[in-house]
Design an enzyme around this catalytic site. Sequence first.
Site, PDB file in Angstrom:
ATOM      1  N   ASP A  83       0.823  -1.211   0.000  1.00  0.00           N
ATOM      2  CA  ASP A  83       0.000   0.000   0.000  1.00  0.00           C
ATOM      3  C   ASP A  83       0.858   1.263   0.000  1.00  0.00           C
ATOM      4  OD1 ASP A  83       0.898  -0.309   2.628  1.00  0.00           O
ATOM      5  OD2 ASP A  83      -1.064  -0.906   3.380  1.00  0.00           O
ATOM      6  N   ASN A 154      -7.392  -2.406  13.986  1.00  0.00           N
ATOM      7  CA  ASN A 154      -8.780  -2.653  13.582  1.00  0.00           C
ATOM      8  C   ASN A 154      -8.902  -3.896  12.689  1.00  0.00           C
ATOM      9  OD1 ASN A 154      -7.696  -1.888  11.155  1.00  0.00           O
ATOM     10  ND2 ASN A 154      -8.919  -0.041  10.902  1.00  0.00           N
ATOM     11  N   HIS A 156      -7.228  -4.526   9.888  1.00  0.00           N
ATOM     12  CA  HIS A 156      -6.995  -4.373   8.442  1.00  0.00           C
ATOM     13  C   HIS A 156      -5.771  -5.157   7.981  1.00  0.00           C
ATOM     14  CE1 HIS A 156      -4.433  -0.401   8.831  1.00  0.00           C
ATOM     15  NE2 HIS A 156      -3.702  -1.461   9.056  1.00  0.00           N
ATOM     16  N   GLU A 161      -9.702  -1.903   4.833  1.00  0.00           N
ATOM     17  CA  GLU A 161     -10.234  -1.517   6.134  1.00  0.00           C
ATOM     18  C   GLU A 161     -11.524  -2.291   6.432  1.00  0.00           C
ATOM     19  OE1 GLU A 161      -8.297   0.080   7.887  1.00  0.00           O
ATOM     20  OE2 GLU A 161      -7.645   2.021   7.131  1.00  0.00           O
TER      21      GLU A 161
HETATM   22  P1  PGA Z   1       2.168  -1.447  12.456  1.00  0.00           P
HETATM   23  O1  PGA Z   1       1.024  -1.518  11.344  1.00  0.00           O
HETATM   24  O2  PGA Z   1       3.208  -2.436  12.042  1.00  0.00           O
HETATM   25  O3  PGA Z   1       2.688  -0.044  12.394  1.00  0.00           O
HETATM   26  O4  PGA Z   1       1.535  -1.810  13.754  1.00  0.00           O
HETATM   27  C1  PGA Z   1       0.531  -2.764  10.967  1.00  0.00           C
HETATM   28  C2  PGA Z   1      -0.582  -2.583   9.955  1.00  0.00           C
HETATM   29  O5  PGA Z   1      -1.300  -1.581  10.029  1.00  0.00           O
HETATM   30  O6  PGA Z   1      -0.747  -3.454   9.108  1.00  0.00           O
END
Ligand code: PGA
Length: 267
Positions: A83, A154, A156, A161
């Site tokens: 992404d 959350n 995702h 999302e």
């Molecule tokens: P993070 O993000 O490694 O910064 O916790 C993980 C994600 O959002 O997939």
Amino acid sequence: MPQPTRQFESRAGAVCIFESPGQACEAAADRIAAVLLSAARASRKAVLGLATGSTPIAVYKRLVEQHRHGALSFSHVHTYNLDEFYPISPTDPNSYRAYMQRHLFDHVGIPPNQTHVLDGTVPERAVAEHCQQFERWMEADGGLDLQLLGIGRNGHIGFNEPCDLPLEEALCLRTRLVSLHPVTTADAAKDFGGSQERVPRHALTLGVAPILAARSILILALGRNKTEAVARALEGNPNAELPASLLQTVAAKVRWYLDEEAAAALR
Ligand code: PGA
């Protein structure tokens, strides 16, 4: 290679729990290295789907160390990132292109034209075509040998999302422009001077379908912030409200690497 303290099969794939975040990251790096070495031995390219965020930083650090010690070449490696924020310039230090250069690409001698990150500068009218093109490039490279994933607080995966789509439709989601969830922008604020207002509201993300199409998936989750999302993904029903639970539909090729904190709510 660090050994898990506990491992078992779950509805969403094999689960390996490590004593510390560092050990989970080392094990993840070693698994990626094994994919690279096996492709090199077979004189094939290795095609990796890569993730950003705070979780994989130590994974990339270990891969860079292995490269520096001469144990790991990236000359045959082709990468596709999950992404990118939208809009954002690749030279913006908060872009995921800049993150990848900083943590991995600048240090391992990977040919620049073999690294692919969705482009946060394409005009909106060209976004759909750019996203389709990105998937076509992946397919032309033979598809992903391994997709590295993190999980959002959350639930995702990439920037897919939580949403209320029926399961069948969620599984068909392609690469596209999305609006970011408030939990995602809140968690990203620390990188944008602590201000949620400065976090882009949109992003480009690889869809659920191309993520699940990878030949193997390694999902890494560390720390207390991920405990609840991990338990729901592994033990709840697969549904689009918790996108990581969709991994249950391809469980045979999924491996979860967790630390004790992220695994704390598992039965
Ligand atoms: P993070 O993000 O490694 O910064 O916790 C993980 C994600 O959002 O997939």
